[in-house]
Design a protein around this motif. Structure first.
Motif, PDB file in Angstrom:
ATOM      1  N   GLY A 103       0.803  -1.221   0.000  1.00 17.70           N
ATOM      2  CA  GLY A 103       0.000   0.000   0.000  1.00 17.70           C
ATOM      3  C   GLY A 103       0.830   1.262   0.000  1.00 17.70           C
ATOM      4  O   GLY A 103       0.414   2.284   0.554  1.00 17.70           O
ATOM      5  N   ARG A 104       2.000   1.229  -0.626  1.00 15.92           N
ATOM      6  CA  ARG A 104       2.848   2.419  -0.668  1.00 15.92           C
ATOM      7  C   ARG A 104       2.182   3.535  -1.466  1.00 15.92           C
ATOM      8  O   ARG A 104       1.465   3.278  -2.432  1.00 15.92           O
ATOM      9  CB  ARG A 104       4.216   2.076  -1.252  1.00 15.92           C
ATOM     10  CG  ARG A 104       5.046   1.140  -0.376  1.00 15.92           C
ATOM     11  CD  ARG A 104       6.420   0.906  -0.979  1.00 15.92           C
ATOM     12  NE  ARG A 104       7.266   0.112  -0.090  1.00 15.92           N
ATOM     13  CZ  ARG A 104       7.353  -1.224  -0.118  1.00 15.92           C
ATOM     14  NH1 ARG A 104       6.632  -1.901  -1.003  1.00 15.92           N
ATOM     15  NH2 ARG A 104       8.136  -1.866   0.727  1.00 15.92           N
ATOM     16  N   GLN A 105       2.477   4.776  -1.079  1.00 16.29           N
ATOM     17  CA  GLN A 105       1.891   5.946  -1.730  1.00 16.29           C
ATOM     18  C   GLN A 105       2.995   6.946  -2.050  1.00 16.29           C
ATOM     19  O   GLN A 105       3.947   7.100  -1.280  1.00 16.29           O
ATOM     20  CB  GLN A 105       0.838   6.607  -0.826  1.00 16.29           C
ATOM     21  CG  GLN A 105      -0.284   5.682  -0.385  1.00 16.29           C
ATOM     22  CD  GLN A 105      -1.170   5.220  -1.529  1.00 16.29           C
ATOM     23  OE1 GLN A 105      -1.348   5.951  -2.521  1.00 16.29           O
ATOM     24  NE2 GLN A 105      -1.732   4.027  -1.399  1.00 16.29           N
ATOM     25  N   VAL A 106       2.850   7.641  -3.170  1.00 16.52           N
ATOM     26  CA  VAL A 106       3.812   8.646  -3.602  1.00 16.52           C
ATOM     27  C   VAL A 106       3.098   9.994  -3.671  1.00 16.52           C
ATOM     28  O   VAL A 106       2.088  10.134  -4.368  1.00 16.52           O
ATOM     29  CB  VAL A 106       4.415   8.290  -4.975  1.00 16.52           C
ATOM     30  CG1 VAL A 106       5.375   9.385  -5.442  1.00 16.52           C
ATOM     31  CG2 VAL A 106       5.133   6.941  -4.895  1.00 16.52           C
ATOM     32  N   LEU A 107       3.611  10.969  -2.936  1.00 21.26           N
ATOM     33  CA  LEU A 107       3.000  12.294  -2.872  1.00 21.26           C
ATOM     34  C   LEU A 107       3.974  13.323  -3.432  1.00 21.26           C
ATOM     35  O   LEU A 107       5.102  13.442  -2.956  1.00 21.26           O
ATOM     36  CB  LEU A 107       2.665  12.669  -1.421  1.00 21.26           C
ATOM     37  CG  LEU A 107       1.876  11.653  -0.589  1.00 21.26           C
ATOM     38  CD1 LEU A 107       1.599  12.229   0.798  1.00 21.26           C
ATOM     39  CD2 LEU A 107       0.575  11.263  -1.276  1.00 21.26           C
ATOM     40  N   VAL A 108       3.527  14.063  -4.430  1.00 19.75           N
ATOM     41  CA  VAL A 108       4.300  15.177  -4.961  1.00 19.75           C
ATOM     42  C   VAL A 108       3.739  16.455  -4.345  1.00 19.75           C
ATOM     43  O   VAL A 108       2.587  16.811  -4.603  1.00 19.75           O
ATOM     44  CB  VAL A 108       4.229  15.245  -6.496  1.00 19.75           C
ATOM     45  CG1 VAL A 108       5.056  16.420  -7.013  1.00 19.75           C
ATOM     46  CG2 VAL A 108       4.691  13.932  -7.123  1.00 19.75           C
ATOM     47  N   PHE A 162      -0.735  14.279  -6.412  1.00 16.66           N
ATOM     48  CA  PHE A 162      -0.156  15.622  -6.353  1.00 16.66           C
ATOM     49  C   PHE A 162      -0.911  16.420  -5.299  1.00 16.66           C
ATOM     50  O   PHE A 162      -2.138  16.519  -5.342  1.00 16.66           O
ATOM     51  CB  PHE A 162      -0.263  16.333  -7.706  1.00 16.66           C
ATOM     52  CG  PHE A 162       0.495  17.636  -7.743  1.00 16.66           C
ATOM     53  CD1 PHE A 162       1.816  17.669  -8.165  1.00 16.66           C
ATOM     54  CD2 PHE A 162      -0.096  18.826  -7.338  1.00 16.66           C
ATOM     55  CE1 PHE A 162       2.540  18.860  -8.183  1.00 16.66           C
ATOM     56  CE2 PHE A 162       0.610  20.024  -7.342  1.00 16.66           C
ATOM     57  CZ  PHE A 162       1.936  20.032  -7.769  1.00 16.66           C
ATOM     58  N   LEU A 163      -0.171  16.998  -4.358  1.00 26.43           N
ATOM     59  CA  LEU A 163      -0.774  17.789  -3.289  1.00 26.43           C
ATOM     60  C   LEU A 163      -0.512  19.275  -3.552  1.00 26.43           C
ATOM     61  O   LEU A 163       0.581  19.782  -3.308  1.00 26.43           O
ATOM     62  CB  LEU A 163      -0.200  17.396  -1.926  1.00 26.43           C
ATOM     63  CG  LEU A 163      -0.346  15.933  -1.509  1.00 26.43           C
ATOM     64  CD1 LEU A 163       0.089  15.761  -0.054  1.00 26.43           C
ATOM     65  CD2 LEU A 163      -1.765  15.429  -1.694  1.00 26.43           C
ATOM     66  N   ALA A 164      -1.516  19.948  -4.070  1.00 24.00           N
ATOM     67  CA  ALA A 164      -1.399  21.382  -4.365  1.00 24.00           C
ATOM     68  C   ALA A 164      -1.692  22.160  -3.084  1.00 24.00           C
ATOM     69  O   ALA A 164      -2.765  22.731  -2.906  1.00 24.00           O
ATOM     70  CB  ALA A 164      -2.361  21.771  -5.479  1.00 24.00           C
TER      71      ALA A 164
END
Length: 443
Positions: A341-346, A400-402
């Protein structure tokens, strides 16, 4: 978004970041050919209309039950405002005004906190008197931040791997203060000794933490070996060799004066690491690693001093689009077969402020730039471009976290050395931690 940038060629740039998509798999809507009789059609009509209205009414409640964080998506969270919050009378030093008990990291302690020379100036004191308030009744799923919740998340579900430049390093330092005294930091920096910005920086669970008995350590977790948070300095997402190799595969951005692949870099130094090196760190197993979340940040070093493209920022911006697309594809490949359940956040990049040292309170609205310093008046465009790449690729584990707007409203919260870096403890970087905790907890 108001930044005073030149939008003279903005009408066509977004198409540069689109992935080709196939319509295969989408089913067309066909008329109800089987409803041959008028009575059947009437029955369906009078049944479906009330049902549709009921579903429309229940949709927000259904969404809340399925995905609580959808009540506070990044854009909604960022649409709030800074609210004045008086400091307690007991807050007299930089740690207490920041709400910290201490900081685990010793790396540039005074600079990060803007406590230069051990003195708490009025600028810095004022900067701690503001709290970010998301729009009322629109972020109901976001509860107040608690370090105990984040520590539990990092230990039991998996840690954070931070990849980025010096602004991301500030985030690491902030985490070392936010989670203190429940974490210890390595390496141990001593003033006057040499250090290399390429060194990994880590936070580990403090074996003396009072919270240790309440934590369920995963099988294979080693307090001495398993980092909760790691920072690696990577200014451009890739190594320089990676970017030169990528450039060789692309048509020239400027056919009249094409830049040779071997000459795309300028004179500015940068710290770089290939995804082929840091993505295996992200996916490595216990006990050496137990990361669930990769948090990435870039844009600040995509400048005309780092790069030497003939046409300057327009070519740098175009190359940024190709690089971010290549990066998303590399990350997606690394996540194939992931069962953790890995997550990648930009995270969107933080913008600088002109004349910041003479401003002592937050903005209500974003102010346009008056000068073209560095690439600041392009940074919002870089953010929008990276967001478009992530959204068009549509990978369920890459987000993507704006969340740059709260920082854009804080010209009063900078470090003493410049108007780009942010003072830790002013609520800006701590807001990133709070929102990211909320976001990943509910994924």
């Amino acid at each position: 978004m108001q930044t005073g940038r030149d939008d003279s060629f903005a009408s066509s740039w977004k198409s540069h970041f689109n992935f080709s998509r196939s319509d295969q798999g989408y089913l067309p809507l066909y008329p109800l050919k089987q409803a041959r009789h008028f009575k059947v059609k009437t029955l369906l009509l009078f049944s479906l209309v009330p049902l549709s209205l009921l579903l429309l009414y229940l949709q927000p409640h259904i969404s809340a039950a399925i995905s609580p964080w959808s009540l506070c998506d990044p854009h909604t969270y960022s649409a709030g405002e800074w609210v004045f919050s008086p400091l307690p009378d007991t807050a007299q030093d930089v740690l207490s005004v920041s709400g910290f008990e201490g900081c685990a990291s010793s790396r540039e302690f005074e600079w990060h906190l803007r406590n230069d020379g051990g003195k708490l100036g009025e600028y810095r004191r004022n900067a701690s008197r503001w709290v970010w308030q998301p729009p009322k009744n629109k972020c109901r799923g976001m509860k107040p931040f608690a370090k105990e919740d984040l520590l539990k998340e990092l230990v039991e579900r998996g840690g954070w791997l931070l990849i980025g430049d010096s602004v991301t390093e500030e985030h690491f330092f902030s985490l070392s203060c936010t989670l203190y005294p429940h974490v210890v930091a390595t390496p141990k920096y001593v003033d006057g000794t040499a250090f290399d910005r390429a060194w990994p920086q880590n936070l580990y669970l403090n074996p003396n933490s009072s919270l240790l008995p309440s934590l369920e350590l995963p099988v294979g977790f080693d307090i001495a070996k398993t980092p909760l948070v790691t920072f690696r300095r990577v200014d451009l997402l890739f190594s320089r060799d990676d970017l030169i190799g990528l450039h060789k595969t692309l048509p020239p951005y400027n056919t009249t004066y094409p830049t040779l692949s071997s000459e795309i870099f300028g004179t500015q130094e940068s710290w770089d690491l290939s995804p082929s090196e840091y993505l295996p760190i992200f996916t490595a197993p216990l006990p050496e690693a137990h990361y669930r979340t990769l948090i990435v940040n870039t844009a600040g070093h995509w400048t005309e001093t780092t790069f030497a493209f003939t046409n300057g920022l327009p070519e740098i911006f175009a190359f940024f689009g190709d690089a971010t697309r290549a990066w998303v594809k590399a990350v997606a490949s690394a996540l194939k077969g992931d069962t953790e359940g890995r997550q990648v956040l930009v995270r969107s990049y933080a913008l600088g402020h002109e004349n910041c040292q003479n401003i002592n309170m937050p903005y209500k609205e974003i102010h346009p730039y008056q000068w073209t310093w560095y690439n600041w008046n392009w940074l919002d465009r870089f953010n929008e471009a990276f967001e478009a790449v992530v959204e068009n690729f549509g990978h369920p584990q890459i987000h993507f976290l704006a969340i740059d707007r709260p920082q854009q409203l804080r010209p009063d919260a900078h470090a003493s050395s410049d108007c780009l870096h942010i003072a830790v403890g002013t609520g800006v970087i701590e807001g990133w931690t709070s929102y990211i905790t909320h976001y990943i907890t509910n994924l």
